[in-house]
Design a protein around this motif. Structure first.
Motif, PDB file in Angstrom:
ATOM      1  N   PRO A 233       0.825  -1.214   0.000  1.00 11.73           N
ATOM      2  CA  PRO A 233       0.000   0.000   0.000  1.00 11.73           C
ATOM      3  C   PRO A 233       0.863   1.269   0.000  1.00 11.73           C
ATOM      4  CG  PRO A 233      -0.743  -1.556   1.677  1.00 11.73           C
ATOM      5  CD  PRO A 233       0.569  -2.058   1.165  1.00 11.73           C
ATOM      6  N   MET A 234       0.499   2.198  -0.847  1.00 10.22           N
ATOM      7  CA  MET A 234       1.299   3.413  -1.000  1.00 10.22           C
ATOM      8  C   MET A 234       1.348   4.236   0.283  1.00 10.22           C
ATOM      9  SD  MET A 234       2.693   3.297  -4.023  1.00 10.22           S
ATOM     10  CE  MET A 234       2.881   1.549  -3.630  1.00 10.22           C
ATOM     11  N   ALA A 235       0.283   4.260   1.063  1.00 13.83           N
ATOM     12  CA  ALA A 235       0.300   5.002   2.329  1.00 13.83           C
ATOM     13  C   ALA A 235       1.351   4.414   3.271  1.00 13.83           C
ATOM     14  CB  ALA A 235      -1.080   4.990   2.976  1.00 13.83           C
ATOM     15  N   GLU A 236       1.441   3.092   3.304  1.00 13.40           N
ATOM     16  CA  GLU A 236       2.450   2.453   4.156  1.00 13.40           C
ATOM     17  C   GLU A 236       3.851   2.714   3.631  1.00 13.40           C
ATOM     18  OE1 GLU A 236       1.943  -1.535   5.835  1.00 13.40           O
ATOM     19  OE2 GLU A 236      -0.118  -1.472   5.055  1.00 13.40           O
ATOM     20  N   LEU A 237       4.015   2.719   2.313  1.00 15.89           N
ATOM     21  CA  LEU A 237       5.323   3.025   1.732  1.00 15.89           C
ATOM     22  C   LEU A 237       5.742   4.438   2.107  1.00 15.89           C
ATOM     23  CD1 LEU A 237       7.732   2.356  -0.094  1.00 15.89           C
ATOM     24  CD2 LEU A 237       6.356   3.150  -2.036  1.00 15.89           C
ATOM     25  N   ARG A 238       4.814   5.384   2.012  1.00 14.62           N
ATOM     26  CA  ARG A 238       5.139   6.769   2.386  1.00 14.62           C
ATOM     27  C   ARG A 238       5.568   6.838   3.856  1.00 14.62           C
ATOM     28  NH1 ARG A 238       0.602   7.626  -0.907  1.00 14.62           N
ATOM     29  NH2 ARG A 238      -0.769   7.858   0.900  1.00 14.62           N
ATOM     30  N   GLY A 239       4.844   6.160   4.723  1.00 11.50           N
ATOM     31  CA  GLY A 239       5.196   6.155   6.138  1.00 11.50           C
ATOM     32  C   GLY A 239       6.558   5.530   6.388  1.00 11.50           C
TER      33      GLY A 239
END
Length: 181
Positions: A20-26
């Protein structure tokens, strides 16, 4: 601070290696990178960093992804100047082609023409490729999914010893724009 794009290979494709991109950003924020943004779900992140170089940043991110998500992902990191130079050096008439017809394969290291010498280029016409130093430009009039040349170029013996990941022309241009901001 330098602005980079991280290109992740083979994630979120066919239900495998879901990232998930949100997790990658985090995750990337946690590594100390600033301004982390993602583009699409297919593995592009843009960020700024004041430490490391392309190779060490790619290795750091690949290691963090494996620890956090439990699977390995090949990562290539390139700075804005490189991405801009690749777009500007395109040997095909990009403005006249549909994005699905033009692609760039980014390599983790320089590749030489000898690696591609066994390819009978005429056998694949009208499909064509041109080699740069750490990139390959690929013209596929019917799109990448139907390309016999792209299939051949993806063979392990062609890419032995390097990470290779391909993006369509829209993504190539978008990464130049995103890393320029």
């Amino acid at each position: 601070m330098t602005t980079y794009a991280a290109l992740l290979r083979g994630i979120n494709v066919g239900g495998k290696k879901k990232l998930p991109m949100a997790e990658l950003r985090g995750l990337m924020d946690g590594l100390g990178h600033d301004g982390v943004r993602t583009h699409l779900q297919s593995g592009q992140a843009v960020f700024t960093s004041g430490h490391g170089d392309e190779e060490s940043l790619a290795a750091e991110l690949a290691d963090a992804i494996e620890k956090h998500f439990g699977f390995s992902v090949d990562v290539i990191v390139r700075d804005h100047a490189y991405l801009e130079a690749v777009a500007a050096a395109c040997p095909f008439p990009a403005a006249e082609l549909e994005a699905k017809q033009l692609h760039v394969t980014y390599f983790s290291a320089p590749v030489d023409a000898a690696r591609f010498a066994e390819i009978d280029r005429e056998a694949y016409l009208p499909e064509e490729f041109r080699l740069g130093e750490r990139e390959l430009y690929l013209y596929t009039p019917d799109g990448l999914g139907r390309s016999k040349l792209a299939e051949h170029l993806a063979k392990p013996r062609i890419n032995k010893g390097v990470i290779a990941t391909t993006r369509n022309w829209n993504t190539v241009v978008k990464l130049v724009e995103l890393t320029a901001e």
